[in-house]
Design a protein around this motif. Sequence first.
Motif, PDB file in Angstrom:
ATOM      1  N   THR A 159       0.744   3.559 -11.380  1.00  0.00           N
ATOM      2  CA  THR A 159       0.670   3.081 -12.764  1.00  0.00           C
ATOM      3  C   THR A 159       1.710   2.003 -13.043  1.00  0.00           C
ATOM      4  O   THR A 159       1.601   1.279 -14.037  1.00  0.00           O
ATOM      5  CB  THR A 159       0.872   4.240 -13.765  1.00  0.00           C
ATOM      6  OG1 THR A 159       2.215   4.735 -13.677  1.00  0.00           O
ATOM      7  CG2 THR A 159      -0.112   5.370 -13.511  1.00  0.00           C
ATOM      8  N   GLN A 160       2.709   1.891 -12.165  1.00  0.00           N
ATOM      9  CA  GLN A 160       3.749   0.876 -12.306  1.00  0.00           C
ATOM     10  C   GLN A 160       3.482  -0.353 -11.424  1.00  0.00           C
ATOM     11  O   GLN A 160       4.342  -1.219 -11.290  1.00  0.00           O
ATOM     12  CB  GLN A 160       5.113   1.466 -11.951  1.00  0.00           C
ATOM     13  CG  GLN A 160       5.493   2.688 -12.781  1.00  0.00           C
ATOM     14  CD  GLN A 160       5.588   2.389 -14.252  1.00  0.00           C
ATOM     15  OE1 GLN A 160       6.159   1.374 -14.652  1.00  0.00           O
ATOM     16  NE2 GLN A 160       5.013   3.253 -15.082  1.00  0.00           N
ATOM     17  N   GLY A 161       2.303  -0.382 -10.811  1.00  0.00           N
ATOM     18  CA  GLY A 161       1.925  -1.546 -10.011  1.00  0.00           C
ATOM     19  C   GLY A 161       2.185  -1.426  -8.528  1.00  0.00           C
ATOM     20  O   GLY A 161       1.927  -2.372  -7.776  1.00  0.00           O
ATOM     21  N   LEU A 162       2.686  -0.273  -8.085  1.00  0.00           N
ATOM     22  CA  LEU A 162       2.925  -0.076  -6.646  1.00  0.00           C
ATOM     23  C   LEU A 162       1.587   0.181  -5.953  1.00  0.00           C
ATOM     24  O   LEU A 162       0.776   0.986  -6.433  1.00  0.00           O
ATOM     25  CB  LEU A 162       3.859   1.097  -6.406  1.00  0.00           C
ATOM     26  CG  LEU A 162       5.376   0.890  -6.584  1.00  0.00           C
ATOM     27  CD1 LEU A 162       5.923  -0.105  -5.597  1.00  0.00           C
ATOM     28  CD2 LEU A 162       5.733   0.491  -7.996  1.00  0.00           C
ATOM     29  N   ASP A 163       1.367  -0.478  -4.825  1.00  0.00           N
ATOM     30  CA  ASP A 163       0.071  -0.340  -4.162  1.00  0.00           C
ATOM     31  C   ASP A 163       0.148  -0.183  -2.649  1.00  0.00           C
ATOM     32  O   ASP A 163      -0.872  -0.256  -1.960  1.00  0.00           O
ATOM     33  CB  ASP A 163      -0.835  -1.525  -4.501  1.00  0.00           C
ATOM     34  CG  ASP A 163      -0.281  -2.867  -4.009  1.00  0.00           C
ATOM     35  OD1 ASP A 163       0.756  -2.885  -3.296  1.00  0.00           O
ATOM     36  OD2 ASP A 163      -0.889  -3.905  -4.343  1.00  0.00           O
ATOM     37  N   THR A 164       1.338   0.050  -2.118  1.00  0.00           N
ATOM     38  CA  THR A 164       1.496   0.185  -0.670  1.00  0.00           C
ATOM     39  C   THR A 164       2.399   1.381  -0.385  1.00  0.00           C
ATOM     40  O   THR A 164       3.564   1.393  -0.797  1.00  0.00           O
ATOM     41  CB  THR A 164       2.097  -1.094  -0.054  1.00  0.00           C
ATOM     42  OG1 THR A 164       1.333  -2.231  -0.483  1.00  0.00           O
ATOM     43  CG2 THR A 164       2.053  -1.030   1.471  1.00  0.00           C
TER      44      THR A 164
END
Length: 216
Positions: A181-186
Amino acid sequence: MNFFLDTAETAQWEYWLTKGLFYGVTTNPTLLERAQLPCTLEQLKELAQRAFQLGAQEIHLQTWGTEVQDLVRRGQAIAAIDARVVVKVPITLVGTEAATQLLRQNIRVTLTGVYAVHQALIAAALHADFAAPYLGRMTDLGQNGRQQIALMQQGLKGINSSTKLLVASLRSIDDITQLATQGLDTFTLSPTIAKQLFQVDATQKAAQAFEQAAKG
């Protein structure tokens, strides 16, 4: 979203990489030791070849040494294994100098062992490909790990950095959902956390009901 499998146990690779969920694999000398594998260049080459055979698109392998020249020399050898290899380097002063030299040679680098927000900015200043914060270990030290990593992400976004956060040391699925939800994707996941992704009782019951209905 990219998931990596965080283990050097090839039996786990053989199970999980066939599922299509994982983009690649991450390892380090500690994981090699747990898998009872030697930390040698030849062993890393064998591991990389096996990972790619099993469908991994990328593997992160860690260099080692207490001197800059040793980290660089081994990092060069690791990078030469395959273009899909990313070299992990500890974010110490010595490691940062070594990473700088590797990056200048167009070698992809993950700065690992990140525990503080400013270390993500160090990675950005070097234009490293990845910075790997250790969420669970940060929390063990009394930090609000999720909050700190969210701040790292905000900082990198604020300066339009190309450096990505590769979140490691996950302890629960909630870590992934909250940070996403905070933009972390890895994220890199242990096999234990990978199993938890599919431990949803309601889904299991629904699948069983579908099977029973299909059988009439």
